[in-house]
Design a protein around this motif. Sequence first.
Motif, short mmCIF file in Angstrom:
data_model
loop_
_atom_site.label_atom_id
_atom_site.label_comp_id
_atom_site.label_asym_id
_atom_site.label_seq_id
_atom_site.Cartn_x
_atom_site.Cartn_y
_atom_site.Cartn_z
N ALA A 1 0.83 -1.20 0.00
CA ALA A 1 0.00 0.00 0.00
C ALA A 1 0.87 1.25 0.00
O ALA A 1 0.56 2.23 -0.68
CB ALA A 1 -0.94 -0.02 1.21
N SER A 2 1.96 1.23 0.75
CA SER A 2 2.87 2.38 0.78
C SER A 2 3.51 2.61 -0.58
O SER A 2 3.72 3.75 -0.99
CB SER A 2 3.95 2.19 1.84
OG SER A 2 3.39 2.23 3.11
N THR A 3 3.82 1.54 -1.28
CA THR A 3 4.42 1.65 -2.61
C THR A 3 3.46 2.32 -3.58
O THR A 3 3.85 3.21 -4.35
CB THR A 3 4.81 0.26 -3.14
OG1 THR A 3 5.76 -0.31 -2.25
CG2 THR A 3 5.41 0.34 -4.53
N VAL A 4 2.20 1.93 -3.53
CA VAL A 4 1.20 2.55 -4.41
C VAL A 4 1.03 4.03 -4.05
O VAL A 4 0.91 4.87 -4.94
CB VAL A 4 -0.15 1.80 -4.31
CG1 VAL A 4 -1.22 2.50 -5.12
CG2 VAL A 4 0.01 0.38 -4.77
N CYS A 5 1.07 4.34 -2.75
CA CYS A 5 0.98 5.75 -2.33
C CYS A 5 2.16 6.55 -2.87
O CYS A 5 1.98 7.68 -3.34
CB CYS A 5 0.93 5.84 -0.81
SG CYS A 5 -0.62 5.30 -0.10
N ALA A 6 3.34 5.98 -2.81
CA ALA A 6 4.53 6.67 -3.31
C ALA A 6 4.41 6.89 -4.82
O ALA A 6 4.78 7.96 -5.32
CB ALA A 6 5.79 5.87 -2.98
N GLN A 7 3.88 5.91 -5.55
CA GLN A 7 3.68 6.08 -6.98
C GLN A 7 2.70 7.21 -7.27
O GLN A 7 2.91 8.00 -8.19
CB GLN A 7 3.16 4.77 -7.61
CG GLN A 7 4.17 3.66 -7.61
CD GLN A 7 3.55 2.34 -8.03
OE1 GLN A 7 2.34 2.19 -8.06
NE2 GLN A 7 4.41 1.37 -8.34
N ALA A 8 1.65 7.27 -6.48
CA ALA A 8 0.65 8.33 -6.67
C ALA A 8 1.25 9.70 -6.38
O ALA A 8 1.02 10.66 -7.12
CB ALA A 8 -0.55 8.08 -5.76
N GLU A 9 2.04 9.78 -5.32
CA GLU A 9 2.68 11.06 -4.98
C GLU A 9 3.64 11.50 -6.08
O GLU A 9 3.70 12.68 -6.43
CB GLU A 9 3.40 10.95 -3.64
CG GLU A 9 2.43 10.84 -2.47
CD GLU A 9 3.10 10.43 -1.18
OE1 GLU A 9 4.27 9.99 -1.20
OE2 GLU A 9 2.44 10.56 -0.13
N LEU B 1 -4.81 5.51 -11.00
CA LEU B 1 -3.52 5.85 -11.60
C LEU B 1 -3.42 5.32 -13.03
O LEU B 1 -2.91 6.01 -13.93
CB LEU B 1 -2.36 5.30 -10.77
CG LEU B 1 -2.08 6.03 -9.46
CD1 LEU B 1 -1.06 5.25 -8.64
CD2 LEU B 1 -1.58 7.44 -9.73
N GLN B 2 -3.92 4.12 -13.27
CA GLN B 2 -3.90 3.55 -14.61
C GLN B 2 -4.79 4.36 -15.56
O GLN B 2 -4.43 4.61 -16.70
CB GLN B 2 -4.33 2.08 -14.59
CG GLN B 2 -3.30 1.18 -13.96
CD GLN B 2 -3.81 -0.23 -13.77
OE1 GLN B 2 -4.98 -0.51 -13.91
NE2 GLN B 2 -2.91 -1.14 -13.40
N GLU B 3 -5.96 4.75 -15.07
CA GLU B 3 -6.85 5.56 -15.90
C GLU B 3 -6.20 6.91 -16.22
O GLU B 3 -6.28 7.37 -17.36
CB GLU B 3 -8.18 5.79 -15.18
CG GLU B 3 -9.02 4.56 -15.05
CD GLU B 3 -10.25 4.78 -14.19
OE1 GLU B 3 -10.51 5.93 -13.76
OE2 GLU B 3 -10.97 3.80 -13.92
N ALA B 4 -5.60 7.51 -15.23
CA ALA B 4 -4.92 8.80 -15.46
C ALA B 4 -3.75 8.63 -16.41
O ALA B 4 -3.50 9.50 -17.24
CB ALA B 4 -4.45 9.39 -14.13
#
Length: 92
Positions: free
Chosen positions: A27-35, A83-86
């Motif tokens: 979950a933290s990895t996905v958050c970092a990708q989003a940031e 994120l994939q949609e964006a």
Amino acid sequence: MTDNLRRYVAQSQGPHRWDGTAGHTDASTVCAQAERAIAYFGNRLGVEYRTRIESALREVRGALMNHDLRLAGQRAEVLKTVLQEAGGVQNA
């Protein structure tokens, strides 16, 4: 002593059990990708996608702060989808 141990084990296996770092790391990895996506693409994302990413990011972080890995995993999947949609919009 044995009764105390049984109670401790029973309490630690509740619905909000902190199972270790695997779910937290994902979950933290996905958050970092989003940031990173927000920082890198910024205004190019558009208001709609930026708002959706920020909202999903807040939900994942909230679940992580409450140590609810099951909810954090579910919210992280939603964040991945956004994120994939964006990303599809960026590549168009």
